[in-house]
Scaffold this active site. Structure first.
Site, short mmCIF file in Angstrom:
data_model
loop_
_atom_site.label_atom_id
_atom_site.label_comp_id
_atom_site.label_asym_id
_atom_site.label_seq_id
_atom_site.Cartn_x
_atom_site.Cartn_y
_atom_site.Cartn_z
N PHE A 1 -27.05 -21.93 -1.06
CA PHE A 1 -28.31 -22.36 -0.44
C PHE A 1 -28.69 -23.79 -0.80
CE2 PHE A 1 -29.47 -20.04 -4.38
CZ PHE A 1 -30.23 -21.00 -5.05
N TYR B 1 -32.44 -30.61 -8.70
CA TYR B 1 -31.84 -29.28 -8.53
C TYR B 1 -30.36 -29.27 -8.89
CZ TYR B 1 -36.03 -27.23 -6.36
OH TYR B 1 -37.30 -26.71 -6.12
N THR C 1 -39.33 -15.88 -8.08
CA THR C 1 -38.82 -16.81 -7.05
C THR C 1 -39.06 -16.29 -5.63
OG1 THR C 1 -37.09 -17.39 -8.63
CG2 THR C 1 -36.74 -18.07 -6.34
N GLU D 1 -37.15 -33.06 -16.16
CA GLU D 1 -37.77 -33.21 -14.84
C GLU D 1 -38.93 -34.22 -14.86
OE1 GLU D 1 -38.77 -29.14 -13.93
OE2 GLU D 1 -36.68 -28.56 -13.68
N HIS E 1 -42.84 -25.18 -7.50
CA HIS E 1 -41.80 -25.27 -8.53
C HIS E 1 -42.47 -25.37 -9.89
CE1 HIS E 1 -38.38 -26.71 -10.93
NE2 HIS E 1 -39.24 -27.55 -11.47
P1 IDP Z 1 -37.27 -20.89 -9.47
O1 IDP Z 1 -37.88 -21.92 -8.52
O2 IDP Z 1 -38.05 -19.62 -9.49
O3 IDP Z 1 -37.00 -21.45 -10.84
P2 IDP Z 1 -34.42 -21.13 -8.94
O4 IDP Z 1 -33.44 -20.00 -9.08
O5 IDP Z 1 -34.39 -22.21 -9.96
O6 IDP Z 1 -35.88 -20.46 -8.82
O7 IDP Z 1 -34.17 -21.76 -7.50
C1 IDP Z 1 -34.71 -23.01 -7.15
C2 IDP Z 1 -35.27 -22.91 -5.75
O8 IDP Z 1 -34.20 -22.66 -4.84
C3 IDP Z 1 -36.24 -21.75 -5.51
O9 IDP Z 1 -37.55 -22.02 -5.94
C4 IDP Z 1 -36.13 -21.56 -4.02
O10 IDP Z 1 -36.86 -22.56 -3.30
C5 IDP Z 1 -34.64 -21.78 -3.79
N1 IDP Z 1 -33.84 -20.54 -3.89
C6 IDP Z 1 -33.59 -19.81 -5.01
N2 IDP Z 1 -32.80 -18.74 -4.77
C7 IDP Z 1 -32.53 -18.80 -3.44
C8 IDP Z 1 -31.73 -17.97 -2.57
O11 IDP Z 1 -31.12 -16.98 -2.98
N3 IDP Z 1 -31.68 -18.34 -1.26
C9 IDP Z 1 -32.34 -19.44 -0.79
N4 IDP Z 1 -33.09 -20.25 -1.55
C10 IDP Z 1 -33.20 -19.93 -2.87
MG MG Z 2 -35.67 -22.98 -11.42
#
Ligand code: IDP
Ligand code: MG
Length: 153
Positions: A76, A68, A110, A145, A134
């Site tokens: 977060f 990540y 998401t 990844e 994911h």
């Molecule tokens: P994705 O998993 O849909 O690609 P990303 O923006 O890459 O979304 O975020 C990675 C992970 O971080 C998400 O799957 C979720 O578990 C967590 N996450 C994303 N946005 C937020 C937020 O605004 N608050 C809390 N956790 C978040």
């Molecule tokens: Mg992502």
């Protein structure tokens, strides 16, 4: 016979092989704990994606930080690390034509609150952090990844 994209002649190259892409999928700790891993895996299979590799493991903080890394500055980030390291996960490489986009369509947005019924997150996710699955966001991320979780395969 499929035709080679470059020369348009029947040179034996298979168009499906040319377009084949890989995506790294993680069934996150909540998915394993809620016993919906089998259902989630079926969604990928039913969409004609192939499972190339699969293993159950626990993600440690070091690996989570690498996976990540693009979110390191987000507020977060520490909650995300705690969540992804909170229990066993199932990690898979799925492949097929357009696998990255296809997997993300199956997952839904998401935030499970915004994910339509019939998507994995819409059906099984809890909230914007605890969202069950994911999937890589681009073919380049997928290869990075896959390297982190499976090495050179
Ligand atoms: P994705 O998993 O849909 O690609 P990303 O923006 O890459 O979304 O975020 C990675 C992970 O971080 C998400 O799957 C979720 O578990 C967590 N996450 C994303 N946005 C937020 C937020 O605004 N608050 C809390 N956790 C978040
Ligand atoms: Mg992502």
């Amino acid at each position: 016979m499929n035709r080679c994209q470059k020369c348009k002649k029947g040179c034996g190259l298979n168009l499906e092989d040319i377009n084949t892409e890989r995506s790294l999928i993680i069934i996150k700790p909540d998915g394993v704990q809620k016993r919906v891993a089998g259902k989630i895996i079926s969604r990928f299979e039913e969409a004609s994606l192939d499972i190339e590799q699969m293993k159950m493991m626990e993600i440690d903080k070091e690996l989570a930080k690498k996976h990540y890394r693009d979110h390191a500055e987000k507020d977060f980030f520490s909650i995300l690390l705690k969540y992804i390291c909170s229990g066993p996960v199932i990690v898979m490489i799925v492949s097929g034509p357009g696998a990255v986009k296809k997997a993300r369509e199956l997952m839904g947005p998401t935030d499970p609150g915004k994910a339509p019924p019939g998507t994995i997150r819409g059906d099984f996710g809890r909230d914007i952090t605890v969202n069950v699955v994911h999937g890589s966001d681009s073919p380049e991320s997928a290869e990075r990844e896959i390297g982190l979780f499976f090495g050179r395969v």
